[in-house]
Write a protein that holds these residues in place. Structure first.
Motif, PDB file in Angstrom:
ATOM      1  N   CYS A 177      -1.274   5.863 -12.899  1.00  0.00           N
ATOM      2  CA  CYS A 177      -2.619   5.945 -13.476  1.00  0.00           C
ATOM      3  C   CYS A 177      -3.529   4.880 -12.882  1.00  0.00           C
ATOM      4  O   CYS A 177      -4.727   5.133 -12.655  1.00  0.00           O
ATOM      5  N   ALA A 178      -2.983   3.693 -12.607  1.00  0.00           N
ATOM      6  CA  ALA A 178      -3.780   2.647 -11.959  1.00  0.00           C
ATOM      7  C   ALA A 178      -4.172   3.069 -10.546  1.00  0.00           C
ATOM      8  O   ALA A 178      -5.290   2.791 -10.088  1.00  0.00           O
ATOM      9  N   LEU A 179      -3.277   3.742  -9.831  1.00  0.00           N
ATOM     10  CA  LEU A 179      -3.601   4.237  -8.496  1.00  0.00           C
ATOM     11  C   LEU A 179      -4.711   5.283  -8.542  1.00  0.00           C
ATOM     12  O   LEU A 179      -5.648   5.250  -7.728  1.00  0.00           O
ATOM     13  N   TRP A 180      -4.616   6.218  -9.479  1.00  0.00           N
ATOM     14  CA  TRP A 180      -5.686   7.215  -9.626  1.00  0.00           C
ATOM     15  C   TRP A 180      -7.029   6.527  -9.867  1.00  0.00           C
ATOM     16  O   TRP A 180      -8.054   6.875  -9.261  1.00  0.00           O
ATOM     17  N   ASP A 181      -7.031   5.579 -10.794  1.00  0.00           N
ATOM     18  CA  ASP A 181      -8.257   4.867 -11.155  1.00  0.00           C
ATOM     19  C   ASP A 181      -8.835   4.138  -9.942  1.00  0.00           C
ATOM     20  O   ASP A 181     -10.042   4.215  -9.653  1.00  0.00           O
ATOM     21  N   GLY A 232       0.842  -1.194   0.000  1.00  0.00           N
ATOM     22  CA  GLY A 232       0.000   0.000   0.000  1.00  0.00           C
ATOM     23  C   GLY A 232       0.877   1.242   0.000  1.00  0.00           C
ATOM     24  O   GLY A 232       1.772   1.384   0.834  1.00  0.00           O
ATOM     25  N   LEU A 233       0.646   2.114  -0.961  1.00  0.00           N
ATOM     26  CA  LEU A 233       1.463   3.319  -1.049  1.00  0.00           C
ATOM     27  C   LEU A 233       0.656   4.439  -1.677  1.00  0.00           C
ATOM     28  O   LEU A 233      -0.336   4.218  -2.359  1.00  0.00           O
ATOM     29  N   SER A 234       1.096   5.667  -1.428  1.00  0.00           N
ATOM     30  CA  SER A 234       0.461   6.839  -2.014  1.00  0.00           C
ATOM     31  C   SER A 234       1.106   7.142  -3.356  1.00  0.00           C
ATOM     32  O   SER A 234       2.192   6.647  -3.684  1.00  0.00           O
ATOM     33  N   ARG A 235       0.448   8.006  -4.120  1.00  0.00           N
ATOM     34  CA  ARG A 235       1.028   8.414  -5.394  1.00  0.00           C
ATOM     35  C   ARG A 235       2.305   9.223  -5.188  1.00  0.00           C
ATOM     36  O   ARG A 235       3.245   9.140  -5.978  1.00  0.00           O
ATOM     37  N   GLN A 236       2.354  10.001  -4.118  1.00  0.00           N
ATOM     38  CA  GLN A 236       3.585  10.741  -3.839  1.00  0.00           C
ATOM     39  C   GLN A 236       4.715   9.796  -3.452  1.00  0.00           C
ATOM     40  O   GLN A 236       5.870   9.988  -3.833  1.00  0.00           O
ATOM     41  N   ALA A 237       4.390   8.741  -2.690  1.00  0.00           N
ATOM     42  CA  ALA A 237       5.408   7.744  -2.351  1.00  0.00           C
ATOM     43  C   ALA A 237       5.905   7.031  -3.600  1.00  0.00           C
ATOM     44  O   ALA A 237       7.090   6.690  -3.705  1.00  0.00           O
ATOM     45  N   LEU A 238       5.001   6.816  -4.553  1.00  0.00           N
ATOM     46  CA  LEU A 238       5.398   6.188  -5.813  1.00  0.00           C
ATOM     47  C   LEU A 238       6.416   7.052  -6.550  1.00  0.00           C
ATOM     48  O   LEU A 238       7.339   6.524  -7.181  1.00  0.00           O
TER      49      LEU A 238
END
Length: 336
Positions: free
Chosen positions: A98-102, A77-83
């Motif tokens: 993009c998969a995380l946003w979706d 589990g991670l945030s987009r900023q962590a990514l």
């Protein structure tokens, strides 16, 4: 926002089939591999697609190794900023982002544009791109794009041939908005004879005339139209260096590593007085949908890649009256 456990990562490589080879300066696209990423959590699915950036060696074939190395962090589990800290800018991060946003939008019961704090998306005028072929063939291609209201011509740095290309397309379509993209093909000396032709043919944007690393050469020419940086700006970290040299930055999610950074580039570009363009690498409608969200903030939109392939996803983006629209069922959740 961190996604709940468990988060399951899956991916696949597959080839997009081009209707015909697509030529640009120094490169020809034939069948194009892309990476599809799926993230699952709590019975929900998020998806993203990436083609990478061939000229920086960011190829889909190399992306599974990046994903596998990062799998423990992703599935924890991670945030987009962590990514953004976990993976470098490029295709693998783009597909994951993009998969995380979706997935986040579906979990929240809203649309990605709402998560991003944007207004409801509207169809966008997009350029339709012509391969760098013989002038007569490009003119015929311009006429086949009968519904296009904006065209982009690929040039190669062969000055006399490029002059013929521009003149042929303008003669074939005197009414359209026109831009040219040299993909680093020129030098200040070789482009001089082309510049007055761009003015005569009412070309509105000259994109990436010189090689990456030769940005200061932009000071040596007097362009008769706005200029755009593509290869010269890959990510947010490189944006400052093109300020004062180009009028527009072309943001591609495959370059910068996803919608998260794309939105950041758009915001910072505005602060620097740089106009914003959204472009794309080869891709299906799944790759265009996140870029369409970014396109709501852009001055120029170039999201026509699915028109060049014969195995697009379903559902996909829609093209009508020279505009692109992205249905909610394709990607990005439903509006609350």
């Amino acid at each position: 926002m961190s996604l709940p456990l468990p988060l399951s990562l899956d991916y696949r490589l597959h080839d997009l089939t081009l209707a015909k080879p697509f030529h640009i300066s120094g490169y020809t696209f034939r069948d194009v591999p892309v990476l599809d990423v799926s993230l699952r959590a709590g019975g929900l699915l998020g998806r993203g697609e990436a083609a990478g950036v061939y000229y920086s060696g960011d190829l889909p074939a190399n992306m599974p190794a990046q994903l596998e190395a990062a799998r423990p962090h992703i599935e924890a589990g991670l945030s987009r900023q962590a990514l953004r800290e976990l993976l470098p800018a490029g295709g693998a991060r783009n597909a994951l982002d993009c998969a995380l946003w979706d997935l986040e939008a579906r979990r929240a019961g809203c649309a990605v544009w709402q998560l991003a704090g944007l207004r409801r998306p509207q169809p966008l005028l997009t350029t339709m791109t012509l391969s760098a072929d013989a002038p007569a063939e490009m003119a015929a291609g311009a006429q086949r794009f009968a519904g296009a209201r904006a065209l982009k011509l690929k040039l190669t740095g062969e000055t006399e041939l490029d002059i013929e290309r521009v003149r042929a397309v303008r003669a074939a379509r005197p009414e359209v908005w026109l831009s040219v993209d040299a993909n680093q093909g020129f030098t200040p000396a070789t482009i001089e004879r082309l510049l007055p032709v761009l003015a005569d043919c009412r070309v509105m944007v000259l994109e990436q005339p010189f090689s990456r690393g030769r940005e200061q050469d932009m000071k040596l020419i007097d362009a008769p139209c706005e200029t755009a940086a593509d290869e010269s700006c890959l990510s947010l970290a490189e944006l400052e260096r093109i300020a004062g040299l180009f009028d527009i930055v072309n943001i591609k999610l495959d370059k910068c590593g996803g919608l998260t950074e794309g939105l950041m580039i758009a915001e910072r570009a505005r602060a620097l007085g740089i106009k914003v363009m959204v472009g794309c690498m080869p891709g299906t409608g799944l790759a265009m949908a996140p870029a369409f969200v970014l396109g709501q903030l852009c001055d120029v939109v170039d999201l026509d890649a699915p028109l060049a392939i014969s195995n697009d996803c379903r559902p996909t983006v829609r093209y009508e009256d020279g505009r692109i629209d992205s249905p909610a069922e394709l990607w990005g959740g439903q509006a609350a």
